[in-house]
Design an enzyme around this catalytic site. Structure first.
Site, PDB file in Angstrom:
ATOM      1  N   HIS A 282       0.837  -1.213   0.000  1.00 41.46           N
ATOM      2  CA  HIS A 282       0.000   0.000   0.000  1.00 41.46           C
ATOM      3  C   HIS A 282       0.869   1.260   0.000  1.00 41.46           C
ATOM      4  O   HIS A 282       0.546   2.248   0.656  1.00 41.46           O
ATOM      5  CB  HIS A 282      -0.943   0.021   1.215  1.00 41.46           C
ATOM      6  CG  HIS A 282      -2.056  -0.986   1.140  1.00 41.46           C
ATOM      7  ND1 HIS A 282      -3.215  -0.760   0.429  1.00 41.46           N
ATOM      8  CD2 HIS A 282      -2.201  -2.221   1.685  1.00 41.46           C
ATOM      9  CE1 HIS A 282      -4.023  -1.812   0.543  1.00 41.46           C
ATOM     10  NE2 HIS A 282      -3.423  -2.718   1.298  1.00 41.46           N
ATOM     11  N   ASP A 345      -0.922  -4.646   6.093  1.00 47.37           N
ATOM     12  CA  ASP A 345      -1.918  -5.515   5.442  1.00 47.37           C
ATOM     13  C   ASP A 345      -1.587  -5.729   3.968  1.00 47.37           C
ATOM     14  O   ASP A 345      -0.898  -4.912   3.348  1.00 47.37           O
ATOM     15  CB  ASP A 345      -3.314  -4.888   5.557  1.00 47.37           C
ATOM     16  CG  ASP A 345      -3.360  -3.494   4.945  1.00 47.37           C
ATOM     17  OD1 ASP A 345      -2.458  -2.683   5.262  1.00 47.37           O
ATOM     18  OD2 ASP A 345      -4.276  -3.220   4.143  1.00 47.37           O
ATOM     19  N   GLU A 346      -2.107  -6.810   3.453  1.00 48.13           N
ATOM     20  CA  GLU A 346      -2.142  -7.091   2.008  1.00 48.13           C
ATOM     21  C   GLU A 346      -0.826  -6.772   1.281  1.00 48.13           C
ATOM     22  O   GLU A 346      -0.849  -6.210   0.186  1.00 48.13           O
ATOM     23  CB  GLU A 346      -3.283  -6.285   1.352  1.00 48.13           C
ATOM     24  CG  GLU A 346      -4.646  -6.647   1.890  1.00 48.13           C
ATOM     25  CD  GLU A 346      -5.750  -5.756   1.349  1.00 48.13           C
ATOM     26  OE1 GLU A 346      -6.811  -6.284   1.028  1.00 48.13           O
ATOM     27  OE2 GLU A 346      -5.559  -4.522   1.259  1.00 48.13           O
ATOM     28  N   SER A 347       0.287  -7.172   1.881  1.00 52.03           N
ATOM     29  CA  SER A 347       1.578  -6.972   1.204  1.00 52.03           C
ATOM     30  C   SER A 347       1.830  -8.163   0.293  1.00 52.03           C
ATOM     31  O   SER A 347       2.782  -8.933   0.507  1.00 52.03           O
ATOM     32  CB  SER A 347       2.694  -6.830   2.240  1.00 52.03           C
ATOM     33  OG  SER A 347       2.778  -5.508   2.668  1.00 52.03           O
TER      34      SER A 347
END
Ligand code: TNX
Length: 540
Positions: A282, A345-347
């Site tokens: 992100h 998150d969401e790496s």
């Protein structure tokens, strides 16, 4: 006889006036509350006892600060007193005095008293006694006085929320309320990265959190689409990284002065600001601002879409850690609270063997600036520092890995409290990857029983995130937040044993006039009996 004499003498005037007055009073009966148990409060207080009469706020009412036994923060009570006077002024038109006194009497005043210990021993708790001829609010900390004032506010007629003078009377049912929060942390998150929100809008959001006794504003300040906080040592972050947003709009950012203004505004309402700089994924806005943060040393393009999971810092470059140290160093100087949120998150394009040492090192950086870490549940795959908190949003297994390491959990289950989720398939805003979340669904759950292995003693509190891929203005924000946010606030404040949907929906329905008075664009869910008259709830 002159045929107009009857009109000339105006005998008819008093009759017409009283007929008119009769009809006006029939359509808008004054709100004369007598039964405190029937008042529609959100969050529902822990203990309420009614004694069947009412107190009247008049132009003679003063706010009197009693010399309590508090040694710390003596200005706290005065600050809260001034806030209350400010709250009452627009609609009542009264210039309510705030003064100090050594004793109280039955003189129609509102007394505020700060003691060294709260009645319950829990931070933010308060006791509110409403008598016929005086009101007394006691708390162990100024935050408790502030929360108690939100109760008093909701006991006044909804027209108290208007910003022009309204007709009274300003009456409150008498009785006693003793109240304290079930969880120490009750927050709202606002994503100002996907779409930028101006300082004025953020203040509005803070006011909404305050109204329901929430105590944290988590600001998601960076993401692929934008970097929103001025960092003086890395200026391109905002000049370039802050220059756009989802859909290609002009974006924006907060100068450090503006950010401090937000922090102060929140602090005045006993709300802490938790800044989030999401990493290592992100991060496209940063990667588009400084080439050296990328493994290939190539500047990324600015991004205005809504895909997730494609960006990552180059985790084995030293300059990345220098960058993070500079950013968190500046941020730490702008906040009053103990926490910095590192995202995590969401790496999806960071290998796990890179992700873990990265999170370990970033925790140390945060610690070196005197702050504690909060991160999305994925960070529990790393080795957590003793005070690190894990924010559960998607994977209960991650949260449990955190608990196994001794971490406390913030409960933000996407399928329950993601305020960007559509109410149903017809909602014109929002996403639905986690669920369609109607008002009942977002209310009917208990943090301590939602997931096996995540229990009350592991939980720091609850937080409702508002992601803004599809939301770019205050009216739309309000539509997604109201009426789900008050329910999340109640989940964080009111013990599970005191909560049930059948009762809550009536109390929520009775907020209609209050939402209207505040100009809130709420979603009029069919699940809720919205009521124009203040239908008070049946008492079980
Ligand atoms: C997941 S929740 C995300 C966000 C998105 C959101 C949209 C989380 C930690 N990551 O990046 O904005 O879904 O609902």
């Amino acid at each position: 006889m002159n045929k107009f004499s009857i009109f000339g003498k105006m005998h008819w005037l008093p009759v017409v006036v009283s007929i008119l007055a009769f009809f006006i009073s029939c359509t808008e009966p004054p709100h004369t509350p007598k039964d405190l148990l029937k008042e529609a409060l959100i969050p529902q207080p822990v203990f309420v006892e009614a004694d069947g009469s009412s107190f009247s706020l008049t132009d003679k009412t003063a706010i009197v600060l009693l010399n309590g036994e508090s040694s710390e923060d003596p200005e706290g009570a005065e600050k809260v007193g001034r806030y209350l006077a400010g709250l009452l002024k627009p609609a009542t038109g009264f210039d309510v005095q705030v003064r100090t006194s050594g004793s109280e009497s039955d003189d129609g005043n509102i007394y505020l008293q700060l003691n060294d210990s709260s009645p319950s021993g829990i931070a933010e708790s308060y006791e509110l006694s409403i008598m016929e001829n005086r009101v007394k609010l006691t708390a162990g900390d100024p935050a408790g006085l502030f929360r108690g004032i939100q109760t008093l506010r909701q006991l006044l007629p909804p027209s108290i929320e208007k910003n022009t003078p309204q007709q009274g009377p300003w009456e409150i049912a008498t009785g006693t309320i003793r109240d304290s929060p079930a969880y120490p942390y009750r927050g709202g998150m606002l994503d100002v990265a996907r779409h930028f929100f101006k300082v004025e809008d953020v203040k509005k959001y803070i006011d909404y959190l305050a109204m329901y006794k929430m105590n944290a504003l988590h600001l998601h300040l960076s993401d692929d689409q934008g970097w929103r906080i001025e960092i003086k040592s890395w200026p391109e972050l905002t000049t370039r990284g802050g220059s756009t947003e989802v859909g290609g709009g002009e974006g924006g950012f907060y100068t450090q002065e503006e950010f401090k203004e937000i922090v102060q505004y929140a602090d005045d309402r006993y709300i802490m600001v938790i800044p989030e700089i999401d990493m290592p994924g992100h991060t496209n806005a940063a990667l588009a601002s400084y080439a050296e943060l990328n493994c290939d040393d190539k500047l990324r393009e600015l991004y205005t879409g809504i895909e997730v999971g494609f960006s990552t810092f180059c985790t084995d470059k030293e300059v990345v850690y220098k960058f993070i140290d500079d950013v968190f160093g500046e941020l730490a100087g702008l906040i009053n609270g103990p926490y910095i949120h590192i995202g995590g998150d969401e790496s999806h394009v960071t290998a796990l063997e890179d992700y873990i040492p990265f999170v370990n090192r970033v925790q140390e950086i945060v610690k070196s600036h005197g702050k504690q870490v909060i991160g999305w549940d994925e960070i529990a795959n790393a080795t957590l520092l003793p005070n690190t908190k894990v924010q559960y949003w998607a994977e209960a297994e991650n949260a449990k890995k955190g608990i196994a390491q001794g971490a406390e959990v913030i409960m933000s289950p996407a399928r329950k409290v993601y305020l960007d989720m559509q109410y149903d398939s017809t909602t014109r805003l929002g996403l639905h990857w986690a669920a369609y979340i109607e008002v009942d669904s977002s209310y009917i759950w208990d943090p301590a029983t939602l997931e096996n292995g995540i229990e009350k003693q592991h939980i720091f509190g609850v937080e409702a995130p508002l992601w803004t891929e599809t939301i770019d203005k205050l009216d739309d924000l309000e539509y997604m937040v109201f009426p789900r946010l008050p329910g999340v606030a109640e989940i964080g404040w009111t013990p599970a044993s005191e909560r049930n949907w059948a009762d809550y929906r009536l109390r929520l329905g009775a907020q209609k006039k209050r939402f209207e008075a505040l100009g809130i664009d709420y979603y009029p869910s069919a699940k809720v009996p919205w009521s124009d008259t203040l239908v008070t709830r049946p008492v079980q």
